[in-house]
Design a protein around this motif. Structure first.
Motif, PDB file in Angstrom:
ATOM      1  N   ARG A  95      23.810  78.028 -60.628  1.00 26.06           N
ATOM      2  CA  ARG A  95      23.175  78.513 -59.392  1.00 26.06           C
ATOM      3  C   ARG A  95      22.842  77.368 -58.444  1.00 26.06           C
ATOM      4  O   ARG A  95      22.866  77.534 -57.227  1.00 26.06           O
TER       5      ARG A  95
ATOM      6  N   ALA B 117      25.920  76.510 -56.666  1.00 26.77           N
ATOM      7  CA  ALA B 117      26.212  77.506 -55.640  1.00 26.77           C
ATOM      8  C   ALA B 117      25.207  77.475 -54.491  1.00 26.77           C
ATOM      9  O   ALA B 117      25.353  78.195 -53.517  1.00 26.77           O
TER      10      ALA B 117
ATOM     11  N   TYR C 164      33.479  77.706 -52.964  1.00 28.31           N
ATOM     12  CA  TYR C 164      33.547  78.317 -54.288  1.00 28.31           C
ATOM     13  C   TYR C 164      33.508  79.842 -54.224  1.00 28.31           C
ATOM     14  O   TYR C 164      33.015  80.429 -53.265  1.00 28.31           O
TER      15      TYR C 164
ATOM     16  N   LEU D   5      33.069  79.649 -59.905  1.00 25.45           N
ATOM     17  CA  LEU D   5      31.865  79.588 -60.731  1.00 25.45           C
ATOM     18  C   LEU D   5      31.737  80.919 -61.458  1.00 25.45           C
ATOM     19  O   LEU D   5      31.699  81.969 -60.817  1.00 25.45           O
TER      20      LEU D   5
ATOM     21  N   ALA E 288      36.415  87.102 -56.023  1.00 21.96           N
ATOM     22  CA  ALA E 288      36.031  85.695 -55.901  1.00 21.96           C
ATOM     23  C   ALA E 288      37.223  84.822 -55.521  1.00 21.96           C
ATOM     24  O   ALA E 288      37.049  83.740 -54.962  1.00 21.96           O
TER      25      ALA E 288
ATOM     26  N   ASP F 175      29.557  83.113 -64.293  1.00 20.62           N
ATOM     27  CA  ASP F 175      28.329  83.162 -65.084  1.00 20.62           C
ATOM     28  C   ASP F 175      28.450  84.259 -66.144  1.00 20.62           C
ATOM     29  O   ASP F 175      28.185  85.424 -65.857  1.00 20.62           O
TER      30      ASP F 175
ATOM     31  N   THR G   3      26.325  83.958 -51.532  1.00 20.32           N
ATOM     32  CA  THR G   3      27.409  83.005 -51.803  1.00 20.32           C
ATOM     33  C   THR G   3      28.488  83.088 -50.729  1.00 20.32           C
ATOM     34  O   THR G   3      29.254  82.156 -50.560  1.00 20.32           O
TER      35      THR G   3
ATOM     36  N   ARG H 211      28.754  75.758 -49.511  1.00 19.26           N
ATOM     37  CA  ARG H 211      28.815  77.216 -49.431  1.00 19.26           C
ATOM     38  C   ARG H 211      29.311  77.652 -48.060  1.00 19.26           C
ATOM     39  O   ARG H 211      30.154  78.534 -47.940  1.00 19.26           O
TER      40      ARG H 211
ATOM     41  N   TYR I 245      32.106  83.051 -56.717  1.00 21.35           N
ATOM     42  CA  TYR I 245      31.130  83.200 -57.792  1.00 21.35           C
ATOM     43  C   TYR I 245      31.374  84.536 -58.496  1.00 21.35           C
ATOM     44  O   TYR I 245      31.476  85.574 -57.847  1.00 21.35           O
TER      45      TYR I 245
END
Lengths: 259, 331
Positions: A53, A56, A82, A161, A152, A163, B233, A77, A84
């Motif tokens: 995080r 990001a 990226y 990224l 993404a 998670d 994001t 960002r 996510y």
């Protein structure tokens, strides 16, 4: 070696909560090169998700420096550095699969024709070409997660990224998606940061495994994987694989004993 | 003859199975509903007897029938049940009085039918005319209330100051009895030259904005933290977060609010007609009925209002089903 894509130096993060502060990250230093596949593994509370995080720009470190593509996480960002992927697919139920993949493109202001082409390419990358017009509830959990990966990928960021993207899926689906993810990585050459709590998953996927331990969240071992780039699923029965998995397990145990 | 006992039962089983299947299908839906309605109507008919017994015996005595005990003064000393027990043969008269305390269901149905279908729609005796007068104020008030409610909800979701300064007043506004505040709103608006449909619509809006505010605040806040993180994001702006996520996510909440809101709007419009001595509208019809002791008229107007509300709620339900199905959210 070229400049690292992600460079963390003495990273520190303390959350202030109702009953005192939580030291989520303590002195985390790590370089991630272009095209690497890096897994973060550790028990809950070890700060692996928090680190992701921070990269990001969703959390702000309280100390140390963190650069993504040579920029601050916030600037990275804004530069769409990226994509996510969260643990839950989080697709909008009111949008079709194609509509969901187009969401970041709409927000970032891509032209309509460009959007359509990128959606098509991203869905092809995750093998969902025939499902563009379907709504999320018409897809299985594994397919939904693949759609969220396509989302993404749609704006072609260099870094992905992830998670615990497969944490909620069953073992069989997870194996297949791991295999597909490796193929996707080989084809696109993106830099992957992958959070997991599964040792086989981390060893199977990664070129570098970052073992973390909790209270305070810190790195206890960084393992450069000796496994070849070409990895069929049955590599998991090889002696090399088992040796790496053993070292990861040792690292996790050492982190727990230090408490 | 010999095969008849064999074929007949088999045919019978086939038919009865089909009938049973149909009955089961009906039984799950229509059966219990019809049963409940039947019980309510029966209770209503039964309640007419004690409610109307005094009047019934008075009418019968005037028409020359033998009533025990004789004379209204003597009967006034007795309870309804005792009077009913003493004059069982005269009781059915309770269901056909011209001015009953409690009209029988069929009397209300006849008055309702006469008011809806038996009059020119421009006549002051037409329930269609009165319903339209009330409905027009209801719809205007509903539009104002819904618009205001959504605007307030947007403000509350985006501004902490707005939440702390508006929400308490919105809640307080709903604790004031509408029957107390309606005349004041009408008087104030009249003094600044506003009259006609607008004051009614304002009271209607006053009642309908609240469920919309509460529902839409909940709806706009329904996306979870992960959904909001995802948009962060993408470096999405607040307007994009609202348009792409909060607004579509709030739609199921909107329709629930609208259904409550439209019923509240109708109540508001009717209440607004009461204190002003309005000449037209379902509220005016209720008021006139109570002035002149026309209980049948009151009940007919009440049922007209109930049917109107049911129609409006049903209409919103239809729009909801159509829209959510088109958005892929219909189950």
């Amino acid at each position: 070696m070229s400049a690292p894509v992600v460079r963390a130096e003495g990273l520190d993060l303390t959350f202030a909560t109702g009953d005192g502060s939580v030291h989520a990250l303590s002195d985390v230093s790590l370089d991630i090169g272009r095209g690497e596949f890096v897994s973060f593994i550790g028990p809950s509370g070890c700060g692996k998700t928090t680190f992701l995080r921070c990269v990001a720009g969703l959390e702000t470190p309280t100390g140390g420096t963190l650069e993504v593509n040579g920029m601050s996480p916030d600037a990275a960002r804004q530069a769409r550095a990226y994509g996510y992927v969260f643990q839950a697919a989080g697709l909008y139920p009111w949008r079709t699969i194609a509509g969901n993949v187009a969401l970041p493109l709409e927000i970032m202001g891509f032209a309509k024709a460009d959007r359509r082409q990128r959606v098509e390419e991203a869905l092809a990358l995750v093998d969902l070409g025939g499902f563009a017009g379907k709504f999320p509830w018409q897809l299985s959990g594994g397919m939904q997660q693949r759609a969220s990966i396509a989302r993404a990928l749609a704006f072609d960021a260099d870094i992905l990224l992830m998670d615990e993207p497969f944490g909620a899926l069953d073992e069989i689906v997870r194996d297949r998606l791991n295999e597909e993810l490796l193929a996707l990585w080989a084809r696109t050459g993106k830099t992957m940061l992958f959070v997991t709590h599964s040792i086989p998953e981390a060893v199977y996927l990664s070129t570098k495994i970052v073992v973390m331990s909790p209270r305070p969240g810190r790195i206890s071992d960084v393992i450069e994987s000796p496994l070849p780039a070409e990895r069929p699923l049955d590599i998991r029965d090889s002696a090399e694989f088992i040796a790496v998995a053993h070292r990861v397990r040792e690292g996790l145990r050492a982190g727990m004993e230090a408490l | 003859m010999s095969d008849a006992p064999l074929s007949a039962p088999s045919g019978g089983i086939g038919r009865s199975a089909r009938v049973a299947a149909v009955a089961r299908g009906m039984g799950h839906r229509a059966g219990p509903v019809v049963a409940v309605v039947a019980v309510l109507v029966a209770i209503w008919y039964a309640a007419c007897l004690p409610m109307n017994v005094g009047n019934t015996l008075l009418q019968a005595e005037r028409a020359g029938a033998v009533v025990t005990p004789e004379g209204p003064a003597a009967r006034r000393q007795m309870g309804s049940v005792a009077l009913m027990a003493a004059n069982p043969s005269l009781l059915p008269g309770a269901w056909s009085l011209e001015r009953p305390r409690l009209p029988a269901p069929h009397q209300v149905a006849v008055a309702l039918w006469d008011g809806v279908a038996g009059q020119s729609v421009t006549s002051a005796r037409s329930l269609v005319y009165h319903a339209w007068v009330t409905l027009s104020a209801t719809l205007l008030g509903f539009a104002i209330g819904t618009g205001l409610g959504i605007l307030l909800a947007v403000g509350i979701v985006h501004s902490r100051v707005m939440e702390m300064s508006v929400m308490p007043w919105a809640i307080v506004s709903q604790t004031v009895p509408i029957i107390a505040i309606a005349p004041m709103i009408i008087v104030v608006l009249y003094s600044v030259g506003v009259q006609g449909i607008v004051p009614k619509a304002v009271i209607s809006a006053y009642l309908s904005f609240f469920p919309v505010v509460v529902g839409m605040v909940t709806g706009f806040r329904s996306p979870d933290a992960m959904q909001l993180d995802l948009l962060r994001t993408y470096a999405a702006t607040r307007a994009q977060i609202f348009g792409k996520l909060r607004l579509p996510a709030s739609l199921p909440y909107l329709f629930a609010s609208l259904k409550i809101g439209v019923a509240a709007s109708l109540v508001g419009a009717i209440v607004a007609e009461l204190p002003t001595g309005a000449q037209a509208g379902l509220g005016a019809r209720l008021l006139a009925g109570s002035y002149y002791g026309q209980n049948i008229q009151i009940w007919a107007a009440l049922f007209a209002a109930a049917l109107l509300a049911a129609g409006l709620v049903g209409l919103i339900g239809l729009v909801e089903r159509g829209l959510l199905a088109r958005m892929g959210m219909g189950q």
